[in-house]
Design an enzyme around this catalytic site. Structure first.
Site, PDB file in Angstrom:
ATOM      1  N   ILE A  73       0.857  -1.193   0.000  1.00 21.88           N
ATOM      2  CA  ILE A  73       0.000   0.000   0.000  1.00 21.88           C
ATOM      3  C   ILE A  73       0.897   1.249   0.000  1.00 21.88           C
ATOM      4  O   ILE A  73       0.621   2.218  -0.699  1.00 21.88           O
ATOM      5  CB  ILE A  73      -0.924   0.012   1.254  1.00 21.88           C
ATOM      6  CG1 ILE A  73      -1.701  -1.296   1.384  1.00 21.88           C
ATOM      7  CG2 ILE A  73      -1.855   1.226   1.224  1.00 21.88           C
ATOM      8  CD1 ILE A  73      -2.684  -1.606   0.306  1.00 21.88           C
ATOM      9  N   CYS A 104       7.980  -0.462   7.978  1.00 22.40           N
ATOM     10  CA  CYS A 104       7.172  -0.665   6.772  1.00 22.40           C
ATOM     11  C   CYS A 104       8.078  -1.030   5.600  1.00 22.40           C
ATOM     12  O   CYS A 104       8.988  -0.282   5.264  1.00 22.40           O
ATOM     13  CB  CYS A 104       6.375   0.586   6.432  1.00 22.40           C
ATOM     14  SG  CYS A 104       5.400   0.335   4.935  1.00 22.40           S
ATOM     15  N   ILE A 122       4.704  -8.960  14.741  1.00 23.76           N
ATOM     16  CA  ILE A 122       5.660  -8.487  13.764  1.00 23.76           C
ATOM     17  C   ILE A 122       4.950  -7.716  12.641  1.00 23.76           C
ATOM     18  O   ILE A 122       3.755  -7.925  12.399  1.00 23.76           O
ATOM     19  CB  ILE A 122       6.443  -9.673  13.118  1.00 23.76           C
ATOM     20  CG1 ILE A 122       5.476 -10.677  12.497  1.00 23.76           C
ATOM     21  CG2 ILE A 122       7.331 -10.311  14.112  1.00 23.76           C
ATOM     22  CD1 ILE A 122       6.157 -11.829  11.739  1.00 23.76           C
ATOM     23  N   GLY A 151       0.565 -11.229  13.415  1.00 26.08           N
ATOM     24  CA  GLY A 151       1.201 -11.987  12.347  1.00 26.08           C
ATOM     25  C   GLY A 151       0.488 -13.320  12.207  1.00 26.08           C
ATOM     26  O   GLY A 151       0.827 -14.291  12.866  1.00 26.08           O
ATOM     27  N   GLY A 194      -4.721  -8.731  11.682  1.00 23.43           N
ATOM     28  CA  GLY A 194      -4.614  -7.979  10.438  1.00 23.43           C
ATOM     29  C   GLY A 194      -5.401  -8.597   9.306  1.00 23.43           C
ATOM     30  O   GLY A 194      -6.614  -8.397   9.153  1.00 23.43           O
TER      31      GLY A 194
HETATM   32  C1  FMN Z   1      -3.064  -4.263   3.597  1.00 23.92           C
HETATM   33  C2  FMN Z   1      -2.145  -4.091   4.775  1.00 23.92           C
HETATM   34  C3  FMN Z   1      -1.773  -2.814   5.182  1.00 23.92           C
HETATM   35  C4  FMN Z   1      -0.926  -2.635   6.269  1.00 23.92           C
HETATM   36  N1  FMN Z   1      -0.612  -1.371   6.660  1.00 23.92           N
HETATM   37  C5  FMN Z   1       0.143  -1.185   7.768  1.00 23.92           C
HETATM   38  C6  FMN Z   1       0.397   0.123   8.264  1.00 23.92           C
HETATM   39  O1  FMN Z   1      -0.087   1.115   7.717  1.00 23.92           O
HETATM   40  N2  FMN Z   1       1.179   0.255   9.378  1.00 23.92           N
HETATM   41  C7  FMN Z   1       1.699  -0.839  10.014  1.00 23.92           C
HETATM   42  O2  FMN Z   1       2.399  -0.659  11.006  1.00 23.92           O
HETATM   43  N3  FMN Z   1       1.458  -2.088   9.581  1.00 23.92           N
HETATM   44  C8  FMN Z   1       0.689  -2.283   8.478  1.00 23.92           C
HETATM   45  N4  FMN Z   1       0.418  -3.565   8.066  1.00 23.92           N
HETATM   46  C9  FMN Z   1       0.965  -4.706   8.815  1.00 23.92           C
HETATM   47  C10 FMN Z   1      -0.060  -5.262   9.805  1.00 23.92           C
HETATM   48  O3  FMN Z   1      -0.418  -4.307  10.763  1.00 23.92           O
HETATM   49  C11 FMN Z   1       0.466  -6.523  10.506  1.00 23.92           C
HETATM   50  O4  FMN Z   1       1.640  -6.194  11.224  1.00 23.92           O
HETATM   51  C12 FMN Z   1       0.822  -7.642   9.533  1.00 23.92           C
HETATM   52  O5  FMN Z   1      -0.124  -7.686   8.486  1.00 23.92           O
HETATM   53  C13 FMN Z   1       0.891  -9.010  10.207  1.00 23.92           C
HETATM   54  O6  FMN Z   1      -0.330  -9.382  10.776  1.00 23.92           O
HETATM   55  P1  FMN Z   1      -1.431 -10.294  10.030  1.00 23.92           P
HETATM   56  O7  FMN Z   1      -0.725 -11.496   9.530  1.00 23.92           O
HETATM   57  O8  FMN Z   1      -2.466 -10.567  11.070  1.00 23.92           O
HETATM   58  O9  FMN Z   1      -1.972  -9.478   8.899  1.00 23.92           O
HETATM   59  C14 FMN Z   1      -0.420  -3.761   6.962  1.00 23.92           C
HETATM   60  C15 FMN Z   1      -0.795  -5.044   6.551  1.00 23.92           C
HETATM   61  C16 FMN Z   1      -1.654  -5.229   5.478  1.00 23.92           C
HETATM   62  C17 FMN Z   1      -2.037  -6.619   5.074  1.00 23.92           C
END
Ligand code: FMN
Ligand code: FAD
Ligand code: FES
Lengths: 313, 261
Positions: free
Chosen positions: A73, A134, A197, A249, A271
């Protein structure tokens, strides 16, 4: 003391339950409020906020991987002033009791400080999540680099902590050779806790065009496929630091949430699971008590405490 | 407002190479407000974690049924194509804004332009316009004869239907731009288009000055409801380059000239 067996207390965060949508996967809350009452959540980690408005990366920005996804993104957001003027007041009006964790991103120590200072003064923001990890911002990939080089991480966290009026949790990247060194630097800089993470870095190609599916070339990998990696790194940091960890994660069920607590997390960010099932968070919250009964857990606060005592010997 | 439901599969049949027509039943149908809203479909396979956006082709509120027509592009919709009547499908919806049919229609004429797998969402639009007494001209383009779908449906819901194929194996040889060049576009009160990006660009370049020309955009999506910023498009004429609109909830339908195609 509360009778609520799901309650978790962390600096800045009086959580009625440990489940909170992870940053970037829940916008600023408004969209999901059509689906359910956001008061059911422990907190919300809102979308990354930078000093100025950002469009982010070119599209396509997402691709699917087995049991996971890639996203690039690129920190799209309307800028801190718009977030403070429009997004946070909406949450305050509709969910005044809900503590919000503001995800702060930046490309320089000054930017981290400016955004942290402004956003930490908003009433419903009770903690900051400093995004030094990021993988999707260019500028020489500085976004990720800050989280990879202990000295850079130290300086960014220090700058934010100095001006923030609320506790600062720092979001760690898995893309390091030794997460312990970065965690130590972050702790030394005055962080209140960790969130971890962030996504791993990956890519996928079109067979026909031989080009990456994601316009950016690479993207951050998330979803159930990264769950074992998250557990391992959370355990490693929990072994060396007594600061609280908000784990995330690949969590997609009450089972995986509890497993992450066993690894050392005090609360859990959800997430990608929100995309698979918009009701993922409330379903996990609803399932926790049954699961706790099954495993003889009376309340989560003592479960978390016990797990952490075991980890730290 | 239901937004997520296990809809009943009434039928799921192969109508062209890789193209399937599925009839679904459920309460969500009652919430549909305009043609070309979409359903966000969960593939019933644990390793497929992103939903698939598919337009609603037709709907009938009386029996709470709707039709989706989809082309299998990869392993996700391949799983869906194997599903049988009697099973249920987890869908979010109806999502998106849908086509604006408010007109005005002083000449009583509308033009509908569709290409390939972009034609299904135009069926309900053609039906609804025809029912209100508007004369609907439909131009459809396909790759070749075997890819032609929905001819009967559009024939019943239009006063004029023309089909072209890229290789000339059915109808005239060429694309819909060719057919548009034979028409007085300004005489149509509204113009609606859905299809591949190249086709949309061709339509937009011919309808820049038309006050009521609409295009249906596609984008890779994650959440489908405005929370993840995966599906954004640039706002046309924005010099800062920072302004965007989300295809999933501010679209998929935009006015020609509103966004960068
Ligand atoms: C579409 C998308 C956008 C994300 N945007 C951010 C963000 O703006 N800031 C951030 O710290 N992490 C962002 N993340 C990371 C998530 O907060 C999270 O750390 C990561 O996806 C792992 O968790 P999950 O496996 O439950 O998705 C984003 C993840 C996804 C999939
Ligand atoms: C608003 C909207 C309406 C649509 N309506 C229809 C329709 O009525 N009929 C139809 O056949 N197709 C439609 N599509 C395209 C359809 O969503 C994709 O072809 C489909 O997701 C591909 O899935 P797959 O499992 O076959 O392919 P895979 O290759 O397995 O898909 C991999 C991933 O990419 C995503 N993806 C791939 N191509 C696209 C695409 N073009 N748009 C969005 N996501 C994509 C998938 O969702 C999935 O996450 C629509 C797309 C949008 C955005
Ligand atoms: S798909 Fe998430 S914002 Fe459109």
């Amino acid at each position: 003391m509360t009778e609520n067996r799901l309650a978790i207390q962390l600096p800045g965060l009086d959580l009625k339950n440990p489940i909170m949508p992870a940053s970037g996967c829940f916008g600023f809350g408004q969209e999901y409020a059509k689906y359910y009452d956001l008061n059911r959540l422990g907190s919300i980690m809102i979308k990354a906020t930078t000093a100025d408005a950002r469009f982010g990366n070119p599209t396509p920005r997402v691709a699917e991987t087995p049991s996971g996804m890639l996203n690039a993104i690129g920190l799209q957001n309307p800028g801190v002033d718009a977030v403070i003027a429009e997004k946070l007041p909406w949450l305050a009006t509709h969910f005044p009791e809900l503590p919000i964790i503001a995800n702060v991103a930046g490309f320089s120590n000054e930017e981290y400080a400016i955004v942290s200072k402004k956003i930490s003064r908003v009433k419903n923001v009770t903690a900051i999540e400093l995004n030094i990890s990021c993988p999707n911002v260019d500028h020489g990939n500085q976004g990720l680099l800050i989280g990879q080089v202990p000295e850079l991480a130290y300086a960014a966290v220090k700058a934010a902590v100095a001006v923030s009026e609320v506790p600062v949790y720092v979001k760690l990247t898995p893309s390091v050779s030794d997460i312990g060194t970065v965690a130590k630097a972050v702790e030394d800089a005055g962080a209140t806790g960790f969130t971890m993470i962030n996504t791993l870095v990956g890519t996928r190609y079109h067979l026909q065009t031989r080009q990456p599916i994601i316009a950016n070339g690479t993207g951050g990998m998330s979803g159930p496929a990264i769950f074992p990696v998250a557990l391992k790194l959370i355990r490693q940091v929990a072994q060396q630091s007594s600061l609280p960890i908000i784990g995330m994660g690949g969590v997609d069920s009450a089972e995986s949430a509890l497993e992450m607590m066993i690894a050392g997390a005090s609360a859990i960010g959800i997430g990608t699971a929100n995309f698979t099932d918009p009701f993922a968070c409330p379903k996990i919250i609803d399932n926790l008590p049954n699961l706790m009964d099954k495993y003889g857990i009376t309340d989560l606060a003592s479960f978390v405490k016990n797990c952490q005592e075991e980890i730290r010997g | 407002m239901i937004l997520q439901e296990d809809m009943l599969i009434v039928s799921n049949i192969n109508i062209a190479p890789r193209v399937f027509r599925m009839v679904l039943k459920g309460e969500i149908v009652l919430d549909i407000t305009a043609p070309d809203q979409f359903l966000h479909i969960r593939v019933p396979s644990p390793d497929k974690i992103l939903r698939r956006p598919i337009s609603i082709s037709e709907y009938n509120k009386t029996d709470k049924s709707c039709v989706i027509i989809y082309r299998v592009e990869g392993p996700g919709l391949a799983v869906v194509s194997d599903m049988q009547a009697g099973q249920t499908l987890d869908v979010m919806g109806p999502l998106g804004n849908g086509f604006d049919m408010t007109g005005p229609f002083p000449n009583g004429k509308a033009l509908i332009i569709g290409g390939g797998i972009g034609t299904p969402p135009l069926v309900q639009l053609a039906k609804d316009l025809t029912v209100t007494g508007i004369a609907v001209t439909v131009l459809l383009g396909f790759a070749q004869q075997s890819a032609v779908i929905l001819e009967t449906e559009f024939a019943a819901a239009s006063s004029q239907l023309e089909i072209v194929t890229d290789d000339g194996s059915y109808g005239q040889k060429g694309n819909v731009g060719l057919l548009m060049d034979n028409l007085d576009l300004m005489s149509y009160d509204a113009i609606y288009a859905c299809g591949a990006q190249g086709m949309l660009k061709a339509v937009a370049s011919r309808t820049e000055t038309h006050p009521n020309a609409f295009i249906s955009m596609e984008a890779r999506m994650a959440c489908g409801m405005g929370a993840c910023y995966a599906c954004v498009v640039h706002v046309a004429g924005d010099e800062t380059g920072q302004k965007s609109l989300k295809v999933c909830d501010e679209g998929p339908i935009f006015r020609v000239g509103e966004v960068v195609i």
